[in-house]
Design a protein around this motif. Structure first.
Motif, mmCIF file in Angstrom:
data_model
loop_
_atom_site.group_PDB
_atom_site.id
_atom_site.type_symbol
_atom_site.label_atom_id
_atom_site.label_comp_id
_atom_site.label_asym_id
_atom_site.label_seq_id
_atom_site.Cartn_x
_atom_site.Cartn_y
_atom_site.Cartn_z
ATOM 1 N N THR A 163 0.850 -0.609 0.100
ATOM 2 C CA THR A 163 -0.048 0.196 0.159
ATOM 3 C C THR A 163 0.832 1.400 -0.120
ATOM 4 O O THR A 163 1.554 1.156 0.735
ATOM 5 C CB THR A 163 -1.429 -0.030 1.508
ATOM 6 N N ALA A 164 0.410 2.510 -0.313
ATOM 7 C CA ALA A 164 0.984 3.342 -0.940
ATOM 8 C C ALA A 164 1.488 4.110 0.626
ATOM 9 O O ALA A 164 2.983 3.918 0.743
ATOM 10 C CB ALA A 164 -0.038 5.155 -1.543
ATOM 11 N N THR A 165 0.447 4.352 1.113
ATOM 12 C CA THR A 165 0.989 5.269 3.296
ATOM 13 C C THR A 165 2.192 4.047 3.682
ATOM 14 O O THR A 165 2.836 4.517 4.126
ATOM 15 C CB THR A 165 -0.657 4.747 3.537
ATOM 16 N N GLY A 166 1.433 2.678 3.274
ATOM 17 C CA GLY A 166 1.917 1.308 3.523
ATOM 18 C C GLY A 166 4.150 1.448 3.927
ATOM 19 O O GLY A 166 4.815 1.723 4.623
ATOM 20 N N GLN A 167 4.241 2.116 2.075
ATOM 21 C CA GLN A 167 5.117 2.470 2.259
ATOM 22 C C GLN A 167 6.161 3.438 2.493
ATOM 23 O O GLN A 167 7.210 3.173 3.410
ATOM 24 C CB GLN A 167 5.646 1.758 0.929
ATOM 25 N N PHE A 168 5.484 4.727 2.881
ATOM 26 C CA PHE A 168 6.193 5.065 3.386
ATOM 27 C C PHE A 168 6.294 5.014 4.788
ATOM 28 O O PHE A 168 7.339 5.578 6.049
ATOM 29 C CB PHE A 168 4.629 6.515 3.958
ATOM 30 N N ILE A 169 5.356 4.498 6.021
ATOM 31 C CA ILE A 169 5.320 3.657 7.242
ATOM 32 C C ILE A 169 6.754 3.417 7.489
ATOM 33 O O ILE A 169 6.877 3.117 8.372
ATOM 34 C CB ILE A 169 4.011 3.580 7.682
ATOM 35 N N TYR A 170 6.058 2.213 6.515
ATOM 36 C CA TYR A 170 7.460 0.763 6.309
ATOM 37 C C TYR A 170 8.901 1.393 6.516
ATOM 38 O O TYR A 170 9.501 0.820 6.635
ATOM 39 C CB TYR A 170 6.899 -0.068 5.284
ATOM 40 N N GLY A 171 9.337 2.213 5.233
ATOM 41 C CA GLY A 171 10.704 2.897 5.079
ATOM 42 C C GLY A 171 11.093 3.854 6.213
ATOM 43 O O GLY A 171 11.997 3.685 6.605
ATOM 44 N N PHE A 172 9.712 4.345 6.589
ATOM 45 C CA PHE A 172 11.072 5.692 7.979
ATOM 46 C C PHE A 172 10.974 4.215 8.989
ATOM 47 O O PHE A 172 12.147 4.682 9.450
ATOM 48 C CB PHE A 172 8.944 6.598 8.161
ATOM 49 N N ILE A 173 10.032 3.703 9.478
ATOM 50 C CA ILE A 173 10.283 2.228 10.586
ATOM 51 C C ILE A 173 11.767 1.910 10.397
ATOM 52 O O ILE A 173 12.782 1.573 10.933
ATOM 53 C CB ILE A 173 9.167 1.279 10.545
ATOM 54 N N ILE A 174 12.210 1.689 9.379
ATOM 55 C CA ILE A 174 14.010 0.812 8.577
ATOM 56 C C ILE A 174 14.550 1.783 8.837
ATOM 57 O O ILE A 174 15.691 1.367 9.467
ATOM 58 C CB ILE A 174 13.543 -0.037 7.351
ATOM 59 N N GLY A 175 14.724 3.179 7.893
ATOM 60 C CA GLY A 175 15.781 4.117 8.024
ATOM 61 C C GLY A 175 15.895 4.438 10.030
ATOM 62 O O GLY A 175 16.628 4.688 10.744
ATOM 63 N N ALA A 176 15.044 4.548 10.793
ATOM 64 C CA ALA A 176 14.932 5.127 12.246
ATOM 65 C C ALA A 176 15.701 3.906 12.519
ATOM 66 O O ALA A 176 17.045 4.092 13.827
ATOM 67 C CB ALA A 176 14.133 5.190 12.912
ATOM 68 N N MET A 177 15.045 2.539 12.854
ATOM 69 C CA MET A 177 15.662 1.430 13.470
ATOM 70 C C MET A 177 17.209 1.377 12.906
ATOM 71 O O MET A 177 17.877 0.572 13.987
ATOM 72 C CB MET A 177 15.180 0.160 13.315
ATOM 73 N N ALA A 178 17.648 1.433 11.169
ATOM 74 C CA ALA A 178 19.000 1.430 11.701
ATOM 75 C C ALA A 178 19.752 2.010 12.341
ATOM 76 O O ALA A 178 20.953 1.828 12.685
ATOM 77 C CB ALA A 178 19.247 1.303 9.985
ATOM 78 N N VAL A 179 19.805 3.853 12.926
ATOM 79 C CA VAL A 179 19.983 4.550 12.677
ATOM 80 C C VAL A 179 20.308 4.249 14.594
ATOM 81 O O VAL A 179 21.000 3.806 15.537
ATOM 82 C CB VAL A 179 19.550 6.167 12.648
ATOM 83 N N ILE A 180 19.380 3.510 14.957
ATOM 84 C CA ILE A 180 18.864 3.542 16.640
ATOM 85 C C ILE A 180 20.279 2.334 16.914
ATOM 86 O O ILE A 180 20.252 2.704 17.796
ATOM 87 C CB ILE A 180 17.320 2.684 17.219
ATOM 88 N N ILE A 181 19.935 1.450 16.505
ATOM 89 C CA ILE A 181 21.232 0.472 15.982
ATOM 90 C C ILE A 181 22.734 0.715 16.125
ATOM 91 O O ILE A 181 23.418 0.259 16.689
ATOM 92 C CB ILE A 181 20.770 -1.002 15.309
ATOM 93 N N ARG A 182 22.344 1.306 15.081
ATOM 94 C CA ARG A 182 24.426 1.348 14.618
ATOM 95 C C ARG A 182 24.725 2.633 16.447
ATOM 96 O O ARG A 182 25.901 2.141 16.699
ATOM 97 C CB ARG A 182 24.305 2.399 13.680
ATOM 98 N N VAL A 183 23.798 3.014 16.774
ATOM 99 C CA VAL A 183 24.338 4.398 17.697
ATOM 100 C C VAL A 183 24.063 3.808 18.861
ATOM 101 O O VAL A 183 25.383 4.084 19.958
ATOM 102 C CB VAL A 183 23.045 5.751 17.453
ATOM 103 N N LYS A 184 23.813 2.698 18.969
ATOM 104 C CA LYS A 184 23.048 2.650 20.565
ATOM 105 C C LYS A 184 23.558 1.010 20.898
ATOM 106 O O LYS A 184 23.709 -0.190 21.799
ATOM 107 C CB LYS A 184 21.266 2.213 21.036
ATOM 108 N N ASN A 185 23.807 -0.032 19.415
ATOM 109 C CA ASN A 185 24.978 -1.052 19.594
ATOM 110 C C ASN A 185 26.210 -1.094 19.162
ATOM 111 O O ASN A 185 25.914 -1.875 17.780
ATOM 112 C CB ASN A 185 23.628 -2.159 18.706
ATOM 113 N N ALA A 186 27.277 -1.060 19.629
ATOM 114 C CA ALA A 186 28.201 -0.905 19.157
ATOM 115 C C ALA A 186 28.870 -2.473 18.923
ATOM 116 O O ALA A 186 29.374 -2.917 18.092
ATOM 117 C CB ALA A 186 29.008 -0.602 20.597
#
Length: 386
Positions: free
Chosen positions: A324-347
Motif C-alpha cells: 500500500t502507498a501509505t504503508g510504504q511511507f511507514i515501512y521505510g520510515f521505520i527501517i531508516g529510524a531503526m537502522a540509526v538506533i541500532i548503529r548508535v545504541k549497539n556497538a
C-alpha cells in the motif's frame, strides 16, 4: 530475436512429454522465458497486457546493480594496493582486474549454488523455474566483506534459497528478503568473518596481480570507528565516492545513486519507500546528534556502511515490503529510524541497516493489513454503513 526463437523451437520437441529430455522440461522453460518474452497471455478481457514480465524486471534490477558491482571491484583492488603502499605505481587496469578476480568467484558461487538448488527444486516439484534468485544471487556477494570464504558464502546461499524462499512457496511467497537472510545467517553463524578489522581488505595476490599483505593486517571501516567512539579519519569525499573499506558493493553512494535513478526511471522501485528510509534515518540521526549520543554529523549515516544500498536495493523489494502507498511511507520510515538506533545504541552491531530491513520485512504484512482495514472502515462510513 527470430533466430533465437528458431533455436528454441527446434529444441522444444526433445523437452516435451515423450522427448528424450522431457525430465528437464522446467530447465528448458526457464531458459526460454529468460531469453524470450513468453507468448502466453491471459484470455480474460479485464487484464492489461505488457511486453515485460518478472524476468525482465529482475534483469533491470541486475543492470541497476552493475555500477555498484564495478566500483566495488575497483575498490577491492584500490584498498589492497593502498594497504601495500604500491597504489601510486599501479595502473587502473591492474587495480580493477585484481578486484575483478577477487569478486568474480563469489558471484559464481552465489549463482551456481542458488540457481542449482532452484533448478533441482523445480525438477523435484515438477514446476517452472522461478526467477527471483537472479537478483538475490547478484546482491548477496555485494553485501559481504571480501574476506568471507567461499564455502561460507555457499552455505549462506543454500540456507537462503531453501529455508527463506522455497520452503514458503518460492518467488513472491517469501516473508523475508533472501539476500538479507543470507547476510544475517553469516553474521550470526560466523561473526568473526563478517565484522572486525581483518575482513575488509583482500590480503593475497591473484595471478600476479595485487599484493600479499602481512598476516593479521587490519583496516577498520569508518562505521566501525564510529561504533568504537572514534571520529572517522576518512575524508567525506572518499566516503561519498566509496574509497573506503566495506562490503563489496556498499561503499560508493554515487554508484548506488545511479542504480536508484535506473530503478525509479523504470518504475520498478517505490520512491515512497526509498525516500522514507532516508527521512526516518535522518530524523533519528538528528535527534541523536542533538542529544550528543553520536560523534558524527547526522547525514554521515547515509554515506557509511550499507544504509544507501539497503534503502535503494533491499528495502524496496516488492515481495517483502509494503504494497500500500501509505504503508510504504511507514515501512521505510521505520527501517531508516531503526537502522540509526541500532548503529548508535549497539556497538556490537555497527551496521544496523540489514537488521532493520529484516525486522521491517517482519512487520510489513501487519502494516498493510491495518492500512487496508482503515481504508475499508472509512469507505463504509462514507457509504453510511456501520
Amino acid at each position: 530475436m527470430s533466430a533465437i526463437r528458431k533455436i528454441f523451437d527446434k529444441m522444444r520437441p526433445s523437452f516435451e512429454e515423450g522427448g528424450k529430455l522431457h525430465a528437464f522440461r522446467s530447465v528448458f522453460d526457464g531458459f526460454e522465458t529468460f531469453a524470450l518474452v513468453p507468448n502466453d497471455t491471459s484470455k480474460s478481457g479485464v487484464n492489461i497486457h505488457d511486453a515485460i514480465d518478472s524476468k525482465r524486471i529482475m534483469s533491470m534490477v541486475v543492470i541497476a546493480l552493475v555500477p555498484a558491482m564495478l566500483f566495488g571491484m575497483y575498490n577491492i583492488g584500490y584498498q589492497n594496493y593502498l594497504a601495500a603502499g604500491t597504489l601510486a605505481t599501479a595502473s587502473f587496469f591492474e587495480v580493477f582486474f585484481f578486484g575483478f578476480l577477487a569478486v568474480l568467484p563469489k558471484i559464481l558461487v552465489s549463482y551456481i549454488v542458488g540457481l542449482g538448488i532452484e533448478f533441482a527444486w523445480a525438477q523435484w516439484k515438477g514446476e517452472e523455474i522461478q526467477e527471483g534468485y537472479l537478483v538475490s544471487g547478484f546482491i548477496i556477494p555485494l553485501i559481504i566483506p571480501i574476506g568471507c570464504p567461499l564455502w561460507m558464502l555457499a552455505l549462506a546461499c543454500a540456507f537462503s534459497v531453501i529455508f527463506v524462499k522455497e520452503i514458503f512457496g518460492g518467488t513472491g511467497m517469501n516473508l523475508f528478503n533472501p539476500a538479507i537472510a543470507a547476510r544475517m545467517f553469516l553474521f550470526f553463524a560466523y561473526p568473526s568473518k563478517m565484522t572486525g578489522d581483518q575482513v575488509w581488505v583482500a590480503q593475497d595476490s591473484i595471478f600476479g596481480l595485487g599484493n600479499s599483505l602481512p598476516d593479521g593486517f587490519t583496516a577498520a571501516t569508518p562505521l566501525g570507528q564510529v561504533a568504537q567512539g572514534i571520529t572517522p579519519d576518512t575524508c567525506i569525499c572518499d566516503m561519498i565516492f566509496g574509497f573506503i573499506p566495506g562490503s563489496i558493493g556498499e561503499t560508493s553512494v554515487i554508484a548506488i545513486a545511479i542504480g536508484a535513478f535506473i530503478l525509479l526511471w523504470m518504475g520498478i522501485a517505490s520512491w515512497r519507500t526509498m525516500l522514507s528510509v532516508f527521512v526516518g534515518g535522518g530524523l533519528m540521526a538528528i535527534l541523536f546528534e542533538q542529544m550528543g549520543a553520536t560523534n558524527i554529523v547526522w547525514w554521515h549515516h547515509f554515506v557509511l556502511g550499507g544504509f544507501a544500498f539497503g534503502a535503494v536495493f533491499m528495502a524496496t523489494d516488492p515481495v517483502t515490503s509494503c504494497r500500500t502507498a501509505t504503508g510504504q511511507f511507514i515501512y521505510g520510515f521505520i527501517i531508516g529510524a531503526m537502522a540509526v538506533i541500532i548503529r548508535v545504541k549497539n556497538a556490537g552491531y555497527p551496521e544496523g541497516m540489514m537488521l532493520a530491513i529484516f525486522f521491517g520485512n517482519m512487520i510489513a504484512p501487519m502494516i498493510d493489513h491495518f492500512i487496508v482495514e482503515r481504508n475499508i472502515s472509512k469507505r463504509l462510513k462514507r457509504g453510511g454503513t456501520k
